[in-house]
Write an enzyme that holds these catalytic residues in place. Sequence first.
Site, PDB file in Angstrom:
ATOM      1  N   ASN A  25      -0.674  -6.744  -3.777  1.00  0.00           N
ATOM      2  CA  ASN A  25      -0.974  -6.419  -2.377  1.00  0.00           C
ATOM      3  C   ASN A  25      -2.183  -5.473  -2.375  1.00  0.00           C
ATOM      4  OD1 ASN A  25      -0.275  -3.521  -1.938  1.00  0.00           O
ATOM      5  ND2 ASN A  25       1.771  -4.162  -2.562  1.00  0.00           N
ATOM      6  N   ARG A  92       7.286  -9.873 -10.168  1.00  0.00           N
ATOM      7  CA  ARG A  92       8.484  -9.140  -9.744  1.00  0.00           C
ATOM      8  C   ARG A  92       9.795  -9.865 -10.057  1.00  0.00           C
ATOM      9  NH1 ARG A  92       8.447  -5.778  -4.371  1.00  0.00           N
ATOM     10  NH2 ARG A  92      10.136  -4.893  -5.586  1.00  0.00           N
ATOM     11  N   HIS A 168       4.528  -7.103   3.987  1.00  0.00           N
ATOM     12  CA  HIS A 168       5.976  -7.052   4.248  1.00  0.00           C
ATOM     13  C   HIS A 168       6.179  -6.537   5.679  1.00  0.00           C
ATOM     14  CE1 HIS A 168       8.077  -6.603   0.015  1.00  0.00           C
ATOM     15  NE2 HIS A 168       8.091  -7.846   0.436  1.00  0.00           N
ATOM     16  N   CYS A 262      10.904   1.296   1.595  1.00  0.00           N
ATOM     17  CA  CYS A 262      10.948   0.372   0.449  1.00  0.00           C
ATOM     18  C   CYS A 262      11.849   0.903  -0.666  1.00  0.00           C
ATOM     19  CB  CYS A 262       9.558   0.170  -0.147  1.00  0.00           C
ATOM     20  SG  CYS A 262       8.279  -0.205   1.026  1.00  0.00           S
TER      21      CYS A 262
HETATM   22  N1  ARG Z   1       4.044  -3.591  -5.125  1.00  0.00           N
HETATM   23  C1  ARG Z   1       5.176  -4.061  -4.377  1.00  0.00           C
HETATM   24  C2  ARG Z   1       4.926  -5.469  -3.902  1.00  0.00           C
HETATM   25  O1  ARG Z   1       3.820  -5.795  -3.561  1.00  0.00           O
HETATM   26  C3  ARG Z   1       5.472  -3.138  -3.239  1.00  0.00           C
HETATM   27  C4  ARG Z   1       6.703  -3.513  -2.466  1.00  0.00           C
HETATM   28  C5  ARG Z   1       7.038  -2.509  -1.409  1.00  0.00           C
HETATM   29  N2  ARG Z   1       8.186  -2.872  -0.661  1.00  0.00           N
HETATM   30  C6  ARG Z   1       8.231  -2.996   0.668  1.00  0.00           C
HETATM   31  N3  ARG Z   1       9.425  -3.207   1.204  1.00  0.00           N
HETATM   32  N4  ARG Z   1       7.166  -2.967   1.431  1.00  0.00           N
HETATM   33  O2  ARG Z   1       5.827  -6.277  -3.861  1.00  0.00           O
END
Ligand code: ARG
Length: 271
Positions: A25, A92, A168, A262
């Site tokens: 992201n 992930r 998100h 998060c």
């Molecule tokens: N680096 C993670 C991703 O891009 C961050 C996730 C953060 N979580 C959230 N609920 N916004 O997946």
Amino acid sequence: MKHKLIKRVLMCQPLFFNSLNYVINPWMKPGTITTKKALTEWKQLVKTYEQQGITVEVINQQKNNPDMVFATDQGIVRDKKVILSRFWHDERKGETVHYEKWFRKKGYTILYLPNDIYCEGNGDTFLWRDKLLIGLGYRADKKTSHALGKLLDREVISLEITDPKFYHLDVGLFPLNNETIFYYPPAFSQKSRGVLKKIVPNLIEFTREEAYGFCANSVVTDHHVIHQKGTPTFQTKLKQLGYASIEVEAGEFMKSGGGIHCLTNILEETT
Ligand code: ARG
């Protein structure tokens, strides 16, 4: 108005957060993270929850899974059942098995999504009133809406996210209570802004500063909002609505595009 009271949350202790070496992201800055700093911020958040009478359950981070710290992304929990996530990005996918083990050990019934369905838990979804709000575009798609609607037996409101910075739903939208939702309009398609205007009695816009200051990534319990430090205009808005603001620093986690919400998977709350 009735207010939700959080009773129990799940958080992941950051032990290897600095192993982050990918970008999925636009906020992510690999190579700049200090695990020690992240741990200090995380402990302060734990303390803040405990001061609110919230029990914090802890899962330890596993090596080579830096984003495992973001517990909310791991599943949608309701009544000792969890809809286990399926991550969009390969980077992930390794996190899931550890959370699956944790939920199983704690006696949760685990619901699995069909193989071709992606869902990143409460990162992209909010149970709001009798509906499920879901953010589509970066980590979930129409098939996710359909599958979750069936599993949860709820009307699903699909919101189209159009800016990668708000990948998100919990980066661009924050439901405060049954009446009020904060959102950052430029994160959403014209059509989705229209949907929100229609269904939300009190829809409040985040300013650019508030949105980029991660105000959407807040947690509300009773009349308290726990949110990222450094956005006085958001504090004023909350006070006007009768909420106390509790500022916490989560800047180290923002280097991976995450924040307070998060880090926090709500396991139990009273409605
Ligand atoms: N680096 C993670 C991703 O891009 C961050 C996730 C953060 N979580 C959230 N609920 N916004 O997946």
